[in-house]
Scaffold this motif. Structure first.
Motif, PDB file in Angstrom:
ATOM      1  N   CYS A  88     -16.624  -9.677  -8.450  1.00 46.72           N
ATOM      2  CA  CYS A  88     -15.964  -8.385  -8.689  1.00 46.72           C
ATOM      3  C   CYS A  88     -14.457  -8.521  -8.856  1.00 46.72           C
ATOM      4  N   ILE A  89     -13.933  -9.725  -8.769  1.00 43.93           N
ATOM      5  CA  ILE A  89     -12.504  -9.975  -8.970  1.00 43.93           C
ATOM      6  C   ILE A  89     -12.342 -10.948 -10.129  1.00 43.93           C
ATOM      7  N   ASN A  90     -11.517 -10.577 -11.074  1.00 40.88           N
ATOM      8  CA  ASN A  90     -11.183 -11.482 -12.176  1.00 40.88           C
ATOM      9  C   ASN A  90     -10.040 -12.388 -11.722  1.00 40.88           C
ATOM     10  N   LYS A  91     -10.385 -13.544 -11.217  1.00 36.35           N
ATOM     11  CA  LYS A  91      -9.378 -14.436 -10.643  1.00 36.35           C
ATOM     12  C   LYS A  91      -8.535 -15.123 -11.713  1.00 36.35           C
ATOM     13  N   GLU A  92      -8.895 -14.953 -12.978  1.00 34.21           N
ATOM     14  CA  GLU A  92      -8.071 -15.515 -14.045  1.00 34.21           C
ATOM     15  C   GLU A  92      -6.835 -14.674 -14.301  1.00 34.21           C
ATOM     16  N   SER A  93      -6.807 -13.471 -13.741  1.00 35.20           N
ATOM     17  CA  SER A  93      -5.638 -12.593 -13.860  1.00 35.20           C
ATOM     18  C   SER A  93      -4.861 -12.643 -12.553  1.00 35.20           C
ATOM     19  N   SER A  94      -3.648 -13.183 -12.584  1.00 36.01           N
ATOM     20  CA  SER A  94      -2.850 -13.298 -11.365  1.00 36.01           C
ATOM     21  C   SER A  94      -2.498 -11.923 -10.805  1.00 36.01           C
ATOM     22  N   ALA A  95      -2.248 -10.950 -11.687  1.00 39.76           N
ATOM     23  CA  ALA A  95      -1.924  -9.604 -11.220  1.00 39.76           C
ATOM     24  C   ALA A  95      -3.111  -8.986 -10.498  1.00 39.76           C
ATOM     25  N   GLU A  96      -4.303  -9.162 -11.059  1.00 39.03           N
ATOM     26  CA  GLU A  96      -5.497  -8.595 -10.420  1.00 39.03           C
ATOM     27  C   GLU A  96      -5.809  -9.303  -9.113  1.00 39.03           C
ATOM     28  N   LEU A  97      -5.615 -10.615  -9.084  1.00 37.54           N
ATOM     29  CA  LEU A  97      -5.870 -11.358  -7.859  1.00 37.54           C
ATOM     30  C   LEU A  97      -4.927 -10.902  -6.751  1.00 37.54           C
ATOM     31  N   SER A  98      -3.656 -10.683  -7.092  1.00 34.77           N
ATOM     32  CA  SER A  98      -2.684 -10.201  -6.115  1.00 34.77           C
ATOM     33  C   SER A  98      -3.078  -8.826  -5.575  1.00 34.77           C
ATOM     34  N   GLU A  99      -3.496  -7.941  -6.481  1.00 34.82           N
ATOM     35  CA  GLU A  99      -3.926  -6.605  -6.053  1.00 34.82           C
ATOM     36  C   GLU A  99      -5.142  -6.692  -5.131  1.00 34.82           C
ATOM     37  N   ALA A 100      -6.084  -7.563  -5.489  1.00 33.69           N
ATOM     38  CA  ALA A 100      -7.308  -7.681  -4.686  1.00 33.69           C
ATOM     39  C   ALA A 100      -7.011  -8.236  -3.296  1.00 33.69           C
TER      40      ALA A 100
END
Length: 673
Positions: free
Chosen positions: A74-86
């Motif tokens: 459920c987390i797109n870890k290829e996106s640093s911004a999304e990983l930070s938000e998660a």
């Protein structure tokens, strides 16, 4: 946030109006299904981790959840911004979930059902700490997705496994506990990435920070502490003990430090530290971190000439914290370098004193740091249900639905072991009867939480919102258990389990947790005139659930005799076994058995040194030799110091009452002379 459909395995993103969802907590293994994998089911199904996704979705779907959150997909870890938000939102994800399923892939109901689940690696991982604490309702599941119990029903064992007080597992607000104590819950946990030792604690302390993988664990942990300082004036954040250097030839712990720790491990001794009492400081209670160090007001006392660490520039600084064990006050050593500038010395010690700080000695100072490269309130989802699904677990299949009393419910059978109940009135009791023993019990559905009606008379109920499991003793001597399982629809699920009177697990369910009467740290260092040797820890007998093993010490416990302990499961003494391999070849290999325990109100110790080339007793055999009928029974009256021969030298073991912050009240050191 993204959620995974439990029906078709499609991922959907929600920004508002987030639906009711379950959440999975697990340890990562080979071939986990990623966000990219789940976009193509053929790819996802080729991964070994898809079986875990299937099991989690099946469990959630069985309890009427349409959506589940699983971190791997459920987390797109290829996106640093999304990983930070998660990472910054992870605690909130678990807190807002209707139920958290803890999947223990290394535990099987064939062996536990309660005895060995606490040995799962899940209890040693960093990220799983918040996954244990944040959700309101936590269910533990074994490798076959069979229910082991809940955080509530297993709270005593979870407390032993994690060091977290039982009250926290019962729902006590964690912000009431000191920063140091909360840090200690993470002290013995591990993460794959060193920076995650800090990032996994953000939610527990209610702070946010940008993850920077590659900055190193110590720097990330320092940033975490700086964020905590911005929102808290609890000075227990400085109540840590430096980790020893792995290189015994160096003295890392004697090097000057600042007031901030380098890892959660340095809080390993801080489980009994209360929050600081800052009201006595008035407007001087706040402190701040600037580019030249930490600016703070502290009561300072010069060290006395009788002190081991004394000198004109050496001071004892009071942290305004006390130990929950005996009310002692925590003080650290500060050395004045110039003007108002200080550094922390002897960072491997926190001195415990009986005297409160003298407030007239409060000084403004700056401690130089050696830099290295909220929960929101949640409305409880209480039941208030009128529809119930009541299922007999396999252990209770001998019981059958008997009747409703009198005619207060509409009952229909779903299958041989499950009934559907609709409550017609404001009250209702569903009765069950054993086909073998004739034992009767009822489930009272009158209030918002189900209650047990035992043997046709006694009621067992608890109005606590957090309590999800009830137990009652039947006339035949066995125990019946009912557990409320959170579901994704208005219908409440009630599961029934049974333990026979001769089942050894009964004592685990019914006996309250006893806190050890004696806690002792045994140093893994063997001191000689020339160098300190490292001893390899080989085991403890009898096994100690409270035992903690680190690179430099072993913490173990013992109990006083208790008349209610019929099975003698709370042992009054134990044997720790170490292996001594002399690296320079001057000595042969030795096995060192260290026995310790309580004899009446006194603490005793003994040491047995053996050369395994000629003779070696097992730890169990050594332990049995100290029993009343054993050959070493008289050693239990010898006191807190003992000597043993090692060739032409003498090994001395001494137990001393602790005068520094540590686990337990006593410290045992060994040296040869």
């Amino acid at each position: 946030m993204r959620l995974l459909s439990t029906k078709d395995f499609k991922v959907k993103e929600f920004f508002t109006d987030i639906p009711l969802y379950a959440i999975l907590s697990h340890t990562w293994e080979q071939e986990e299904v990623t966000y990219q994998d789940i976009q193509n089911l053929d790819v996802a199904k080729s991964k070994a981790g898809f079986l875990k996704v299937l099991g989690a979705c099946a469990r959630a779907r069985h309890y009427h959840f349409d959506w589940i959150w699983i971190d791997s997909c459920c987390i797109n870890k290829e996106s640093s911004a999304e990983l930070s938000e998660a990472l910054n939102s992870m605690y909130q994800y678990y807190e807002d979930a209707a139920v958290c399923y803890v999947y223990l892939s290394d535990v099987s109901r064939d062996y536990h059902p309660r005895s060995n689940f606490k040995d799962s690696r899940w209890f040693r991982r960093g990220w799983t700490l918040q996954e244990l604490l944040a959700p309101e309702f936590v269910v533990f599941l074994d490798r076959n997705w069979e229910r082991i119990g809940t955080r509530w029903s297993l709270r005593d064992l979870v407390s032993v496994a994690t060091g977290i007080p039982v009250d926290v597992l019962k729902g006590q607000i964690i912000s009431k506990y000191s920063i140091a104590q909360r840090m200690s819950w993470a002290a013995f946990r591990e993460t794959t990435r060193p920076e995650d030792q800090a990032y996994c604690l953000m939610g527990i302390f209610g702070v946010s920070m940008s993850p920077i993988y590659g900055e190193g664990g110590a720097k990330a942990f320092m940033r975490l502490q700086q964020e905590i300082i911005r929102i808290s004036d609890d000075r227990s954040i400085f109540a840590w003990v430096a980790a020893p250097s792995m290189d015994l030839a160096s003295s890392e712990e004697d090097k000057p430090r600042g007031l901030l720790a380098r890892s959660p491990y340095e809080f390993r001794m801080s489980g009994d530290v209360r929050p600081s009492i800052t009201e006595v400081m008035g407007n001087k209670s706040s402190y701040s971190f600037n580019n030249n160090g930490l600016h703070i007001h502290l009561p300072l006392n010069p060290t006395s000439s009788s002190s081991v660490h004394s000198g004109e520039d050496m001071f004892l600084a009071h942290l305004l914290c006390q130990s929950t064990r005996d009310g002692s006050y925590l003080t650290i050593y500060l050395r004045k370098t110039s003007g108002h500038q200080y550094v922390r010395c002897y960072a491997d010690e926190i001195l415990l004193t009986s005297s409160p700080p003298a407030m007239e000695r409060v000084r403004e100072l700056m401690v130089r740091e050696h830099l290295v490269t909220g929960r929101r309130f949640r409305i409880s989802n209480t039941s208030g249900a009128t529809k119930y699904n009541i299922e007999l677990l396999r252990s209770a299949w001998d019981f059958l639905y008997h009747s409703s009393q009198p005619d207060s419910c509409i009952v229909s059978c779903i299958d041989e072991h499950t009934v559907s109940v609709i409550r017609k009135m404001d009250w209702g009791v569903i009765q069950y009867k054993s086909q073998k023993t004739g034992d009767l019990f009822g489930i009272d559905l009158t209030f918002s939480k189900p209650a047990l009606k035992m043997n046709g008379g006694t009621f067992i109920r608890d109005a606590s919102v957090r309590r999800d499991t009830l137990q009652g003793k039947l006339n035949g001597g066995g125990y019946i258990f009912i557990a409320s399982e959170r579901t994704g629809d208005p219908q409440e699920k009630i599961e029934i389990g049974y333990l026979a009177k001769d089942d050894p697990e009964i004592c685990l369910w019914t006996s309250p947790l006893r806190v050890p009467d004696l806690g002792i740290i045994v140093s893994s260092r063997l001191s000689t005139k020339i160098v300190d040797y490292h001893l390899k820890f080989e085991g403890v007998f009898p096994p100690d659930p409270f035992c903690r093993i680190t690179q430099d010490m072993v913490y173990a416990t013992a109990f006083r005799p208790h008349p209610d302990d019929l099975q003698e499961s709370h042992h009054t003494f134990r044997v720790l076994t170490f292996r001594w391999d002399d690296w320079d070849g001057q000595w042969p290999t030795y096995i060192i058995h260290v026995a310790f325990g309580l004899q009446g109100s006194s603490v005793w110790t003994d040491v047995v040194v053996q050369n395994p080339s000629f003779h070696r007793e097992t730890s169990e055999r050594v332990w049995k030799s100290y029993l009343e009928s054993g050959t070493r029974a008289q050693k239990r009256t010898k006191g807190m110091e003992v000597k043993s021969k090692v060739d032409s030298e003498t090994l001395t073991a001494v137990i001393q009452k602790a005068n520094n912050l540590q686990l337990g009240d006593y410290l045992l050191r060994m040296h040869i002379q």
